[in-house]
Write a protein that holds these residues in place. Structure first.
Motif, short mmCIF file in Angstrom:
data_model
loop_
_atom_site.label_atom_id
_atom_site.label_comp_id
_atom_site.label_asym_id
_atom_site.label_seq_id
_atom_site.Cartn_x
_atom_site.Cartn_y
_atom_site.Cartn_z
N ILE A 1 -22.96 -34.09 -72.73
CA ILE A 1 -22.94 -35.06 -71.64
C ILE A 1 -21.52 -35.28 -71.14
O ILE A 1 -21.28 -35.38 -69.93
N ILE A 2 -20.57 -35.35 -72.08
CA ILE A 2 -19.17 -35.57 -71.70
C ILE A 2 -18.65 -34.40 -70.86
O ILE A 2 -18.00 -34.59 -69.82
N ILE A 3 -18.94 -33.18 -71.29
CA ILE A 3 -18.45 -32.00 -70.55
C ILE A 3 -19.04 -31.95 -69.15
O ILE A 3 -18.31 -31.78 -68.16
N ILE A 4 -20.38 -32.10 -69.06
CA ILE A 4 -21.02 -32.04 -67.74
C ILE A 4 -20.57 -33.20 -66.86
O ILE A 4 -20.25 -33.01 -65.67
N GLY A 5 -20.52 -34.39 -67.43
CA GLY A 5 -20.10 -35.56 -66.65
C GLY A 5 -18.68 -35.44 -66.15
O GLY A 5 -18.39 -35.77 -65.00
N CYS A 6 -17.79 -34.95 -67.02
CA CYS A 6 -16.38 -34.81 -66.60
C CYS A 6 -16.23 -33.76 -65.50
O CYS A 6 -15.41 -33.92 -64.59
N LEU A 7 -17.02 -32.69 -65.56
CA LEU A 7 -16.97 -31.67 -64.50
C LEU A 7 -17.45 -32.24 -63.17
O LEU A 7 -16.87 -31.97 -62.11
N ILE A 8 -18.52 -33.05 -63.22
CA ILE A 8 -19.03 -33.67 -61.99
C ILE A 8 -18.01 -34.64 -61.41
O ILE A 8 -17.74 -34.64 -60.19
N ILE A 9 -17.43 -35.48 -62.28
CA ILE A 9 -16.41 -36.43 -61.83
C ILE A 9 -15.21 -35.69 -61.24
O ILE A 9 -14.68 -36.06 -60.18
N THR A 10 -14.79 -34.63 -61.91
CA THR A 10 -13.63 -33.86 -61.45
C THR A 10 -13.91 -33.21 -60.10
O THR A 10 -13.07 -33.25 -59.18
N ALA A 11 -15.09 -32.61 -59.94
CA ALA A 11 -15.43 -31.96 -58.66
C ALA A 11 -15.50 -32.98 -57.54
O ALA A 11 -15.01 -32.74 -56.42
N ALA A 12 -16.12 -34.14 -57.81
CA ALA A 12 -16.23 -35.18 -56.78
C ALA A 12 -14.87 -35.71 -56.38
O ALA A 12 -14.56 -35.87 -55.18
N MET A 13 -14.01 -35.97 -57.38
CA MET A 13 -12.68 -36.48 -57.07
C MET A 13 -11.83 -35.44 -56.36
O MET A 13 -11.01 -35.77 -55.49
N SER A 14 -12.01 -34.16 -56.71
CA SER A 14 -11.26 -33.10 -56.04
C SER A 14 -11.66 -33.02 -54.56
O SER A 14 -10.82 -32.80 -53.69
N THR B 1 -6.38 -31.57 -65.89
CA THR B 1 -6.16 -33.00 -66.16
C THR B 1 -7.31 -33.59 -66.98
O THR B 1 -7.09 -34.34 -67.94
N SER B 2 -8.54 -33.23 -66.62
CA SER B 2 -9.71 -33.74 -67.34
C SER B 2 -9.73 -33.25 -68.78
O SER B 2 -10.07 -34.01 -69.70
N VAL B 3 -9.35 -31.99 -68.99
CA VAL B 3 -9.30 -31.45 -70.35
C VAL B 3 -8.30 -32.22 -71.21
O VAL B 3 -8.58 -32.58 -72.36
N ILE B 4 -7.13 -32.49 -70.63
CA ILE B 4 -6.12 -33.25 -71.37
C ILE B 4 -6.63 -34.66 -71.68
O ILE B 4 -6.44 -35.18 -72.79
N ALA B 5 -7.29 -35.30 -70.71
CA ALA B 5 -7.80 -36.66 -70.92
C ALA B 5 -8.88 -36.68 -72.00
O ALA B 5 -8.88 -37.56 -72.87
N VAL B 6 -9.81 -35.72 -71.96
CA VAL B 6 -10.87 -35.66 -72.97
C VAL B 6 -10.29 -35.40 -74.35
O VAL B 6 -10.69 -36.02 -75.35
N PHE B 7 -9.34 -34.47 -74.42
CA PHE B 7 -8.71 -34.16 -75.71
C PHE B 7 -7.96 -35.39 -76.24
O PHE B 7 -8.02 -35.69 -77.44
N SER B 8 -7.27 -36.11 -75.35
CA SER B 8 -6.56 -37.32 -75.77
C SER B 8 -7.53 -38.36 -76.28
O SER B 8 -7.27 -39.04 -77.29
#
Length: 313
Positions: free
Chosen positions: A92-105, A147-154
């Motif tokens: 869920i985190i991976i899919i959700g972060c990709l959707i958020i990233t695409a929308a924000m981009s 950026t999303s990868v760094i945030a998730v890893f953090s």
């Protein structure tokens, strides 16, 4: 009140972390592009380094900061659902972060041209502004994914660190409960048998030797006072004082047939130990051995001086 303050502090730390991720990422991109372009196109006389645009840098910085903070909030929302399995939560985190990233981009693609000069006209059959938007989205999307990868890893590091602290606190609580339980067991184990035997001994001494009976009563009061103290741990020095009083009672009861020897290094006196632990060992030694004129019992309590072990016997 304390929980609200803790949540506010956590949000502030996430804001600071999101800003640090955004600032560090854009500084790294700016520095890498500046030096790599200079080396790659050094042979091209017509090459000029791209000008630094403060407005573009600031809008990218703010946008990346917002994206990182949204990723943190999304992770917090998912981790609040305790009934999710780890692999489902991570999916869920991976899919959700990709959707958020695409929308924000995409939003950034629409906003960024406002702060930059976008050429008009056409490139082939494609309008220039559409071509530019596709290029901006493609370049921005890869940066935002990073950026999303760094945030998730953090966030994962934060969660692991929090769990480590929770486990440490739970272990300390379990150790404290275990020690308290052992203390209660020791105290309950001592009181019935010890009191019965002590009173019988005291009754016998009163009619034979009043001075020794008085001495026995004084040592008995010290022992009982120590057993009533509600302490989870005591120092070895404190335990030895109590043990001496207990041993004195035993030696009055058994006379010369019982000998208890102490050989304690002073450097161990500040070490912590469970209360009544030495007393139980001595009482068990007396209980499970024959003590008579023909079979006297000698108990030795000593410490090892081996610096590698630093243990007590």
């Amino acid at each position: 009140m304390g929980k609200e303050r803790s949540n506010t502090t956590n949000v502030r730390w996430l804001l600071v972390l999101a800003l640090a991720i955004s600032l560090g990422l854009h500084l790294a991109i700016a520095i890498s592009m500046w030096f790599s372009d200079g080396i790659t196109f050094m042979h091209d006389a017509n090459f000029h380094k791209p000008p630094f645009r403060p407005a573009g840098f600031i809008i990218n910085l703010v946008f990346t900061f917002i994206l990182a903070f949204l990723i943190f909030l999304f992770n917090i929302l998912i981790y609040k659902k305790k009934n999710l399995k780890p692999w489902i939560r991570m999916t869920i985190i991976i899919i959700g972060c990709l959707i958020i990233t695409a929308a924000m981009s995409y939003i950034m693609t629409l906003i960024r041209p406002i702060f930059l000069d976008i050429p008009q006209g056409k490139t082939g059959n494609i309008p220039m502004h559409l071509h530019r938007k596709v290029e901006l989205f493609r370049n921005g999307f890869f940066r935002d994914v990073f950026t999303s990868v760094i945030a998730v890893f953090s966030w994962q590091l934060i969660v692991l660190n929090q769990r480590r602290k929770e486990i440490a606190v739970e272990n300390e609580a379990l150790v404290a409960e275990n020690m308290l339980a052992k203390y209660e067991v020791l105290k309950n184990q001592m009181n019935p048998h010890f009191m019965f035997n002590s009173l019988n001994t005291l009754q016998g001494l009163i009619g034979i030797d009043k001075e020794k009976a008085q001495e026995y009563l004084q040592e008995l009061s010290k022992v009982l006072r120590y057993t009533l103290e509600n302490k989870e741990v005591v120092t070895l020095g404190q335990e030895l004082k109590f043990t001496n009083s207990f041993c004195h009672l035993m030696q009055i009861r058994y006379g010369d047939n019982l000998k208890i020897q102490f050989n304690i290094d002073n450097k161990f006196l500040n070490y912590e130990i469970l209360p009544l632990s030495l007393q139980v060992l001595i009482e068990n030694a007396i209980k499970h051995n024959v003590i008579s004129d023909r079979q006297p019992l000698t108990i030795e309590i000593s410490t090892e001086n081996d610096p590698e072990k630093n243990s007590c016997q």
